[in-house]
Enzyme design. Sequence first.
Site, PDB file in Angstrom:
ATOM      1  N   GLU A  71       0.807  -1.219   0.000  1.00  0.00           N
ATOM      2  CA  GLU A  71       0.000   0.000   0.000  1.00  0.00           C
ATOM      3  C   GLU A  71       0.845   1.276   0.000  1.00  0.00           C
ATOM      4  O   GLU A  71       0.329   2.355   0.305  1.00  0.00           O
ATOM      5  CB  GLU A  71      -0.936   0.011   1.215  1.00  0.00           C
ATOM      6  CG  GLU A  71      -1.891  -1.161   1.306  1.00  0.00           C
ATOM      7  CD  GLU A  71      -2.971  -1.163   0.234  1.00  0.00           C
ATOM      8  OE1 GLU A  71      -2.896  -0.341  -0.712  1.00  0.00           O
ATOM      9  OE2 GLU A  71      -3.873  -2.008   0.331  1.00  0.00           O
ATOM     10  N   HIS A  90      -2.877   2.489   8.509  1.00  0.00           N
ATOM     11  CA  HIS A  90      -3.903   1.719   7.812  1.00  0.00           C
ATOM     12  C   HIS A  90      -4.140   0.423   8.576  1.00  0.00           C
ATOM     13  O   HIS A  90      -3.183  -0.297   8.882  1.00  0.00           O
ATOM     14  CB  HIS A  90      -3.449   1.416   6.382  1.00  0.00           C
ATOM     15  CG  HIS A  90      -4.292   0.399   5.672  1.00  0.00           C
ATOM     16  ND1 HIS A  90      -5.663   0.467   5.636  1.00  0.00           N
ATOM     17  CD2 HIS A  90      -3.952  -0.711   4.961  1.00  0.00           C
ATOM     18  CE1 HIS A  90      -6.136  -0.553   4.939  1.00  0.00           C
ATOM     19  NE2 HIS A  90      -5.111  -1.292   4.526  1.00  0.00           N
ATOM     20  N   HIS A  92      -7.005  -3.094   9.385  1.00  0.00           N
ATOM     21  CA  HIS A  92      -8.140  -3.925   9.011  1.00  0.00           C
ATOM     22  C   HIS A  92      -8.951  -4.244  10.263  1.00  0.00           C
ATOM     23  O   HIS A  92      -9.330  -5.392  10.501  1.00  0.00           O
ATOM     24  CB  HIS A  92      -7.663  -5.218   8.354  1.00  0.00           C
ATOM     25  CG  HIS A  92      -6.989  -5.035   7.039  1.00  0.00           C
ATOM     26  ND1 HIS A  92      -6.508  -6.098   6.294  1.00  0.00           N
ATOM     27  CD2 HIS A  92      -6.697  -3.923   6.317  1.00  0.00           C
ATOM     28  CE1 HIS A  92      -5.957  -5.648   5.175  1.00  0.00           C
ATOM     29  NE2 HIS A  92      -6.055  -4.328   5.170  1.00  0.00           N
ATOM     30  N   TYR A 111     -21.899  12.916  18.208  1.00  0.00           N
ATOM     31  CA  TYR A 111     -21.191  14.188  18.018  1.00  0.00           C
ATOM     32  C   TYR A 111     -19.697  14.004  17.758  1.00  0.00           C
ATOM     33  O   TYR A 111     -19.048  14.848  17.133  1.00  0.00           O
ATOM     34  CB  TYR A 111     -21.418  15.125  19.205  1.00  0.00           C
ATOM     35  CG  TYR A 111     -20.648  14.778  20.460  1.00  0.00           C
ATOM     36  CD1 TYR A 111     -19.346  15.237  20.643  1.00  0.00           C
ATOM     37  CD2 TYR A 111     -21.210  13.995  21.464  1.00  0.00           C
ATOM     38  CE1 TYR A 111     -18.624  14.920  21.787  1.00  0.00           C
ATOM     39  CE2 TYR A 111     -20.513  13.668  22.599  1.00  0.00           C
ATOM     40  CZ  TYR A 111     -19.218  14.135  22.760  1.00  0.00           C
ATOM     41  OH  TYR A 111     -18.500  13.811  23.891  1.00  0.00           O
ATOM     42  N   HIS A 153     -12.404  -3.240   2.535  1.00  0.00           N
ATOM     43  CA  HIS A 153     -10.979  -3.277   2.825  1.00  0.00           C
ATOM     44  C   HIS A 153     -10.681  -2.957   4.292  1.00  0.00           C
ATOM     45  O   HIS A 153     -10.333  -3.839   5.054  1.00  0.00           O
ATOM     46  CB  HIS A 153     -10.265  -2.291   1.886  1.00  0.00           C
ATOM     47  CG  HIS A 153      -8.782  -2.399   1.891  1.00  0.00           C
ATOM     48  ND1 HIS A 153      -8.004  -2.001   0.821  1.00  0.00           N
ATOM     49  CD2 HIS A 153      -7.903  -2.820   2.834  1.00  0.00           C
ATOM     50  CE1 HIS A 153      -6.729  -2.210   1.084  1.00  0.00           C
ATOM     51  NE2 HIS A 153      -6.643  -2.700   2.321  1.00  0.00           N
ATOM     52  N   TYR A 206     -11.974  22.776  22.649  1.00  0.00           N
ATOM     53  CA  TYR A 206     -12.044  21.586  23.492  1.00  0.00           C
ATOM     54  C   TYR A 206     -10.656  21.213  24.012  1.00  0.00           C
ATOM     55  O   TYR A 206      -9.682  21.157  23.272  1.00  0.00           O
ATOM     56  CB  TYR A 206     -12.618  20.416  22.702  1.00  0.00           C
ATOM     57  CG  TYR A 206     -12.716  19.121  23.489  1.00  0.00           C
ATOM     58  CD1 TYR A 206     -13.725  18.954  24.420  1.00  0.00           C
ATOM     59  CD2 TYR A 206     -11.803  18.095  23.293  1.00  0.00           C
ATOM     60  CE1 TYR A 206     -13.821  17.773  25.157  1.00  0.00           C
ATOM     61  CE2 TYR A 206     -11.894  16.915  24.017  1.00  0.00           C
ATOM     62  CZ  TYR A 206     -12.899  16.766  24.949  1.00  0.00           C
ATOM     63  OH  TYR A 206     -12.984  15.599  25.660  1.00  0.00           O
TER      64      TYR A 206
END
Length: 213
Positions: A71, A90, A92, A111, A153, A206
């Site tokens: 990837e 990334h 899974h 939210y 994916h 925040y």
Amino acid sequence: MTDREQIVEAYLRLDREGLNRGSSGNVSVRRGSDGLLISPTGIDAARIDTASLVELGLDGRERSAGVPSSEWQMHAEIYRHFPETHAVVHTHSDACVALACQRMDIPAFHYMVAGYGGNSIRCAPYATFGSAALASNAVVALEGRTACLLSNHGMLSRAANLPAAVTTAIKLETLARHYWMTLQLGAPTLLSDAEMQEVHERYKVYGRARMAG
């Protein structure tokens, strides 16, 4: 901690948290203006170490020995399009994959969706893993967002540093699980654009210390 040490630590944490298993998923950090350091292809948490990581240019030219994650194009394309991004994760992870296999965006059911930059978390259209098409689809889905799903994916997160990208991935898996759970009861009531705009305004301050006076 060096870039290499950070990637190994992130890879191990994602395994401990159950977001990746075996050799699934990949982690990278930006290297200068035109390169990246990424986990290698087909390696699991038990075997990864700093020496196994692969450095390459954003054009794919290898700068060290080894075979990068399949990837790598997706990571490189994200760095090219989002100069503020210095780390990509990334995974899974289970709940994210479940929603991604339904090709579902995560709407404003809670939210905390606002924490990813918009009023939804997009699911990128499907393309074969490791392809230029998948890289392009991911960039579009990440526009104005810090994370997205990838159809059939998994998920992606991006941030200014690797610890933040890992935290974003972990929080997204929790949010995806909450969405999946509420779908078992029926379609949730979504927050309106006005309600989400108020949340976005709150997020701007925040976590900051309250001003005295």
